[in-house]
Design an enzyme around this catalytic site. Structure first.
Site, short mmCIF file in Angstrom:
data_model
loop_
_atom_site.label_atom_id
_atom_site.label_comp_id
_atom_site.label_asym_id
_atom_site.label_seq_id
_atom_site.Cartn_x
_atom_site.Cartn_y
_atom_site.Cartn_z
CE1 TYR A 86 -3.05 3.19 0.92
CE2 TYR A 86 -1.83 3.59 2.62
CZ TYR A 86 -2.18 3.79 1.44
OH TYR A 86 -3.16 5.15 1.51
CG HIS B 117 -4.32 1.18 4.08
ND1 HIS B 117 -5.29 1.21 3.51
CD2 HIS B 117 -4.27 2.83 4.09
CE1 HIS B 117 -5.83 1.75 3.02
NE2 HIS B 117 -4.98 3.12 2.80
#
Length: 457
Positions: free
Chosen positions: A205, A261
Site C-alpha cells: 500500500y 493502513h
C-alpha cells in the site's frame, strides 16, 4: 360568586386565553418582506431551485460534484460528494432522493436541511447517504459565504493562522527512492512528509509493489486464486529499518509520517510502535481497522507514538469514543464521509476540548472543493494538526477554477467569497468517468495473504 357568575368568568378568561394563543401564532408566522422599508433589500428567502450532479474524472480520479442552484440569478454553490468506489450510487441518491426532498427549501437553513436529510431515509448514515448529504451541505456553506461576500473561513470565526501546513506523499520501491522523494519535498518547503516503501517481494500500500498481480477485472480473484500477496510480518520487520535509514539521511528537523493502513494485529502494532519510538514520528496512521477500535485503549497504554485514525469512519459511534477517551492524537476523517462541513465543524469542536488535532483525510479522491472546505476549518480552528496534500494536478485545476494554492508547504485560501472555487462544467465534461463495469478501483478486495485470506484495507 354564584354558579352563573363563575361560568361567565371562565368563558371570558377562556376567550382571552384563545385570543392570546392566536396572537402568539400570528407573531410567529412568517412575514412577507416589506418592499417599502428604506434600506431593506434582498430580504426575501433564497431557495434551492435545482440540484445537479456532475461526474468527472480529471487525472483519472472519479469525482462527484454537486451544484446547488438558487432562486437568486447567478447564485450557485458547489460541493463535494465524492465516494470514488460507488460514485454512481451517490449520483442516484442525490438525483432520485435528496433533490426531490430539498428543492424549494430555504438555503439559509443549513443545519435543518442536514438533520432532515439525515432521517429522510429512516435507515440513516452510511457512506452513500453521507456523501450525498455532503455535496449539498458544502454547497450551502459556499452559498452562505457568497451571500455574505466573504471567504468561508470568515464565517467560522476568522483566521488563527495564515496557512495550513501540508504533508507531502513520498514513496518508492526502495529506501533510496523514498529518501530522494522526501528530499525533493523538503527543498520545496514541506516540513511534513509521509513516507511509504515497498515490502520486498510483496504487494503493498502507498508504494509500488515489487511483486504480485492484482489480476484483471474479469478475473475471479478468490481464496483459491490469490494474485497480489501481502504479509504483515515482513512489513513489521522492515519498517523500523526504514525509519532508521531515513532519520540518518534526512536528519531530525523534518516531520515523518507513515500509514499502516490497518493491516496488522494488536501485538504487531504494539511491538512496531515501541520499535519506532526512537525515530520520533509525527504520527502513525491507522494501525487497526475501524472494526477493532477497542484495540486503541491497549495500544495507548504501551507507546508514546502519536496515533492518527479515522479515514474510514462514518458515524459518531466510531469516532466519539476515541476522542473523548483521548485514545488518538489526530482525527483523520474524510469530511464527505460524515456528511460534510456541518458535521466536521462539530467533530472539530469536540476534538479541541479533548486535545485531539485535526488531520482531515485529503487524498486525490477528495476534490478541491473538499480541500477548500476543510481548509476553512483549519484556518479558523486552534486544534489544527496538518493538511494532507501538496498540490493539484493541471487537469484538476482546469476543472476546478480557483484551487487553493500551496506555497512553501502551506495551503492558502483563495481570498474570494465562499470556497473560492468555481467548476467549469464544459471542461469537466471532457473528463468523463470511465465506462464500466467495474466502475471502481479493483485492487481493493483483491489483495490477499499467501494462504488466500483477503486483506482488509
Amino acid at each position: 360568586m354564584d354558579r352563573r357568575q363563575a361560568v361567565r368568568a371562565l368563558s371570558v378568561g377562556g376567550a382571552s386565553l384563545f385570543a392570546g394563543r392566536d396572537a402568539v401564532a400570528a407573531a410567529l408566522a412568517p412575514q412577507a418582506a416589506s418592499t417599502s422599508t428604506p434600506g431593506l433589500r434582498g430580504t426575501a428567502p433564497v431557495k434551492i431551485r435545482d440540484i445537479k450532479t456532475i461526474l468527472t474524472a480529471p487525472n483519472r480520479i472519479r469525482l462527484v460534484v454537486v451544484k446547488v442552484e438558487t432562486t437568486e440569478p447567478g447564485l450557485v454553490g458547489w460541493g463535494c460528494a465524492t465516494f470514488t468506489q460507488r460514485a454512481l450510487v451517490v449520483q442516484t441518491a442525490l438525483e432520485q432522493y435528496l433533490k426531490p426532498f430539498l428543492v424549494g427549501r430555504n438555503v439559509d437553513e443549513i443545519e435543518d436541511i442536514w438533520q432532515s436529510s439525515f432521517v429522510s431515509s429512516y435507515w440513516r448514515n452510511g457512506p452513500v447517504l453521507y456523501n450525498a448529504m455532503s455535496g449539498v451541505d458544502i454547497a450551502l456553506w459556499d452559498i452562505k459565504a457568497k451571500r455574505a461576500k466573504m471567504p468561508l473561513y470568515q464565517l467560522m470565526g476568522g483566521k488563527v493562522r495564515h496557512g495550513a501546513d501540508c504533508y507531502f506523499h513520498a514513496s518508492g520501491a526502495s529506501f533510496e527512492e523514498v529518501e530522494q522523494s522526501a528530499r525533493g519535498a523538503m527543498q520545496r518547503g514541506f516540513r511534513h512528509v509521509r513516507v511509504q516503501v515497498s515490502t520486498p517481494g510483496y504487494a503493498g500500500y502507498g508504494a509500488r509493489a515489487t511483486t504480485g498481480n492484482a489480476g484483471q477485472p474479469n478475473e475471479a480473484i478468490g481464496p483459491t486464486n490469490p494474485r497480489a500477496i501481502w504479509e504483515p510480518a515482513p512489513y513489521v520487520r522492515m519498517l523500523p529499518k526504514f525509519f532508521e535509514y531515513l532519520r540518518g539521511k534526512l536528519g531530525d528537523e523534518v516531520e515523518l509520517l507513515h500509514d499502516v493502513h490497518e493491516r496488522i494485529t494488536l501485538n504487531q502494532a504494539v511491538n512496531l510502535c515501541k520499535a519506532l519510538e526512537p525515530y520520533r514520528l509525527f504520527f502513525l496512521e491507522d494501525p487497526f481497522p475501524p472494526e477493532e477500535n477497542d484495540h486503541f485503549r491497549l495500544l495507548r497504554q504501551q507507546t508514546s507514538i502519536p496515533i492518527a485514525m479515522g479515514e474510514l469512519f462514518n458515524t459518531q459511534h466510531e469516532y466519539v469514543p476515541l476522542i473523548k477517551d483521548r485514545l488518538i492524537d489526530f482525527i483523520r476523517i474524510h469530511i464527505s464521509q460524515i456528511g460534510g462541513l456541518s458535521a466536521a465543524r462539530k467533530v472539530n469542536a469536540l476534538c479541541e476540548f479533548f486535545g485531539v488535532r485535526t488531520a482531515w483525510h485529503g487524498p486525490g479522491d477528495a476534490s478541491p472543493l473538499a480541500h477548500a472546505a476543510q481548509l476553512a476549518l483549519e484556518l479558523s480552528s486552534y486544534n489544527f494538526g496538518v493538511h494532507e496534500g501538496s498540490s493539484f494536478p493541471q487537469q484538476t485545476q482546469d476543472v476546478f477554477v480557483g484551487c487553493p494554492e500551496v506555497k512553501n508547504g502551506y495551503m492558502l485560501a483563495q481570498e474570494k467569497p465562499g470556497l473560492g472555487i468555481e467548476v467549469d462544467e464544459k471542461v469537466a465534461a471532457k473528463f468523463p468517468i470511465p465506462a464500466g463495469p467495474p466502475n471502481f478501483d479493483y485492487s481493493w478486495g483483491t489483495t490477499r495473504r499467501s494462504d488466500g485470506t483477503v486483506i482488509r484495507p
